[in-house]
Scaffold this motif. Structure first.
Motif, PDB file in Angstrom:
ATOM      1  N   MET A   1       0.844  -1.211   0.000  1.00  0.00           N
ATOM      2  CA  MET A   1       0.000   0.000   0.000  1.00  0.00           C
ATOM      3  C   MET A   1       0.879   1.261   0.000  1.00  0.00           C
ATOM      4  N   ASN A   2       0.485   2.248  -0.801  1.00  0.00           N
ATOM      5  CA  ASN A   2       1.202   3.535  -0.791  1.00  0.00           C
ATOM      6  C   ASN A   2       0.780   4.341   0.436  1.00  0.00           C
ATOM      7  N   SER A   3       1.694   5.124   0.981  1.00  0.00           N
ATOM      8  CA  SER A   3       1.361   5.975   2.134  1.00  0.00           C
ATOM      9  C   SER A   3       1.775   7.413   1.849  1.00  0.00           C
TER      10      SER A   3
ATOM     11  N   GLU B   1      -4.413   4.417  -5.235  1.00  0.00           N
ATOM     12  CA  GLU B   1      -4.825   4.329  -3.824  1.00  0.00           C
ATOM     13  C   GLU B   1      -3.674   4.667  -2.907  1.00  0.00           C
TER      14      GLU B   1
ATOM     15  N   GLU C   1      -2.791   5.406   1.473  1.00  0.00           N
ATOM     16  CA  GLU C   1      -3.219   5.530   2.877  1.00  0.00           C
ATOM     17  C   GLU C   1      -2.703   6.883   3.362  1.00  0.00           C
TER      18      GLU C   1
END
Ligand SMILES: N[C@@H](CCC(=O)N[C@@H](CS)C(=O)NCC(=O)O)C(=O)O
Length: 220
Positions: free
Chosen positions: A1-3, A26, A28
């Motif tokens: 997941m990218n943050s 997407e 976070e």
């Protein structure tokens, strides 16, 4: 997941959020109280600034560089023109907002009224006055550009529009934008505000600073 390590009322972070959302990438969102400058944050970005974007094993800072990286990696839908003249104009306007507008308006209104309060400092009323005066000239300049173009840098929506909207949306959150000053600017902002990419910005709530009712209203 990218943050994305961000702060809700940071224009640089908002510009990156808009780019990611427009391209349906997407991410976070991780709130970063950047003024606390904690060790983990400084490890991610020794410059001590938000935004910081983590994509896979890559950690990036500087919003303009991040947006151009996203553009190169995810060219659809495009937020940069294909011709050199068009790209120049987008970069000129992004810099206008991130440099001149930021210095003359955002830092004088938003940072004085909100950021300083969060950090336990008092706003300097001379700065607030100067910012309130300077924003009029900037709105007139935007109106003048929009007299000649559909979007700020030309016929297509681009990173220039996101840079401008990122700044103006943070100021709108504190009711510091006079939307009656210029009909072109009002129309342009209504258009960009109604994009799905804008939704997450309109849902932002900063504790202790509730937004005015018109902030999330598409018919403002
Ligand atoms: N040139 C940077 C500017 C980012 C920036 O100024 N971020 C502010 C929050 S809006 C910040 O982190 N300030 C902390 C500091 O300057 O120490 C970018 O575009 O990413």
């Amino acid at each position: 997941m990218n943050s994305l390590f961000h702060f809700a009322l940071s224009p640089a972070c908002r510009k990156v959020r808009l780019s990611l959302a427009e391209k349906k990438i997407e991410v976070e969102l991780v709130e970063e109280r950047y003024w606390e400058q904690d060790a983990d944050f400084l490890r991610r970005n020794p410059a001590g600034k938000v935004p910081v974007l983590r994509m896979g094993s890559k950690t990036m800072s500087e919003s303009a560089a991040i947006c151009e990286y996203i553009e190169e990696r995810h060219p659809t839908p495009p937020l940069m023109p294909t011709d050199a003249e068009g790209r120049y104009e987008v970069r000129r306007l992004v810099t206008w907002f991130d440099d001149k507008f930021h210095h003359e308006v955002t830092s004088k209104l938003l940072y004085e009224r909100v950021h300083k309060k969060i950090m336990g400092q008092s706003p300097d009323s001379r700065n607030v006055k100067a910012g309130a005066k300077a924003i009029r000239y900037h709105l007139d300049y935007l109106g003048w550009l929009l007299d000649q173009r559909r979007w700020l840098a030309g016929s297509q929506m681009s990173l220039a529009d996101f840079a401008a909207a990122a700044h103006l949306s943070t100021l709108d959150y504190i009711s510091d934008v006079d939307w009656n000053r210029n009909a072109n600017v009002h129309e342009w902002y209504a258009k960009i505000k109604s994009r799905p990419a804008f939704r997450s910005l309109l849902a932002d709530q900063l504790s202790g600073f509730p937004p005015p009712a018109h902030y999330a209203d598409l018919d403002f």
